[in-house]
Motif scaffolding. Sequence first.
Motif, short mmCIF file in Angstrom:
data_model
loop_
_atom_site.label_atom_id
_atom_site.label_comp_id
_atom_site.label_asym_id
_atom_site.label_seq_id
_atom_site.Cartn_x
_atom_site.Cartn_y
_atom_site.Cartn_z
N HIS A 146 29.11 44.25 41.28
CA HIS A 146 30.29 45.04 40.60
C HIS A 146 30.75 44.04 39.17
N LEU A 147 30.71 42.77 39.37
CA LEU A 147 30.85 42.08 38.52
C LEU A 147 29.93 41.83 37.40
N ALA A 148 28.52 42.36 37.62
CA ALA A 148 27.57 42.42 36.71
C ALA A 148 27.69 43.50 35.85
N ILE A 149 28.06 44.49 36.63
CA ILE A 149 28.11 45.88 35.72
C ILE A 149 29.26 45.75 34.71
N ARG A 150 30.36 45.30 35.25
CA ARG A 150 31.59 45.14 34.52
C ARG A 150 31.14 44.01 33.07
N ARG A 151 30.41 43.30 33.35
CA ARG A 151 30.27 42.16 32.46
C ARG A 151 29.06 42.14 31.64
N ASP A 152 27.87 42.88 32.01
CA ASP A 152 26.84 43.04 31.28
C ASP A 152 26.11 44.19 30.86
N GLU A 153 26.61 45.23 31.78
CA GLU A 153 26.32 46.46 30.91
C GLU A 153 27.07 47.05 29.95
N LYS A 154 26.73 48.11 29.06
CA LYS A 154 27.28 48.83 28.03
C LYS A 154 28.67 49.31 28.56
N PRO A 155 29.74 49.11 27.84
CA PRO A 155 31.08 49.78 28.29
C PRO A 155 30.97 51.09 28.49
N ASN A 156 30.19 51.94 27.70
CA ASN A 156 29.88 53.36 28.01
C ASN A 156 29.31 53.71 29.49
N LEU A 157 28.56 52.77 29.87
CA LEU A 157 28.06 53.11 31.08
C LEU A 157 28.87 52.50 32.36
N HIS A 158 29.84 51.76 32.17
CA HIS A 158 30.55 51.30 33.40
C HIS A 158 30.98 52.23 34.45
N HIS A 159 31.56 53.17 34.00
CA HIS A 159 31.99 54.43 35.05
C HIS A 159 30.94 54.95 35.74
N LYS A 160 29.73 55.30 35.17
CA LYS A 160 28.97 55.63 35.78
C LYS A 160 27.91 54.93 36.86
#
Length: 278
Positions: A146-160
Amino acid sequence: MFKNALENLKKNFQEETQAERGQRMLPAAGYGALVATTYTLTHSFINVYTFPNLPLGMDWARMLGMWIGFSVAFILFGAVAAWFTEEYTGIVGGGIIFTALLAIVFLFSSRTQNSTLTLQSIITALPLMGVCMLGAWGLRWAAHRHLAIRRDEKPNLHHKLLARHVLTIILVGLIPGILGRMDLPAEQTLNQLHELLQAAPNDPSVWPRLPLRQVPALQDHFGVDYVLYPRQSALSVGALDVTIQFADGYIMTCFLPVSTGSNFITQCNEGSEIKANP
């Protein structure tokens, strides 16, 4: 040994600030609540919808109590497992603590009325320690992901990505709930009870197999629609306590040993709780 444990605990306190721990603890606790909710709903509905030939009812009060118990336990489990800085310590410590929490949940959810069943509730949880350690790892992984998605992934991919992650956690909760489906011996016992009650209005030959001596008022309700509420017996292992609620308001509860033959109704009384023999 006790001194070493205190030193390790002190070291854990010093490794991270509470704010840093909280970043893991909150999502781990949230995903624990999600697993508990998914499991409770699946476990509660699986029998009602997969045995359409039986008039099974939904025990909403029992489901609510079960949901509260498991949710509190899994929230604490996730928070405790994620509190530790080191992965190994979090997995082992979280697993041991959750095993103790499960023993408490089993104890209260079974509503035991004797010391043997109380001891069984505790013993039931002990072999699950390895599973609990796996669960501690899983909740730590869920929080880290969860933290890795919010920290490392591109913002436009967060919800997906978060939606996909949440779906994975839901599937984890579904599996044990589905495995809690009623087994064949319990199904056969309930089918036999249902068939006797259905035949009773037109076939007096089945009356000796019904508990008319214990609950003579039952005869006045032959032919009335009813709903069955089965649960694991609070009096004995390998038995069911089945509450029968008739449409006219009459309620009785029977103690049914599973798969013991035709004369299987050994104890019944009026009301929604089985009463132990004096």
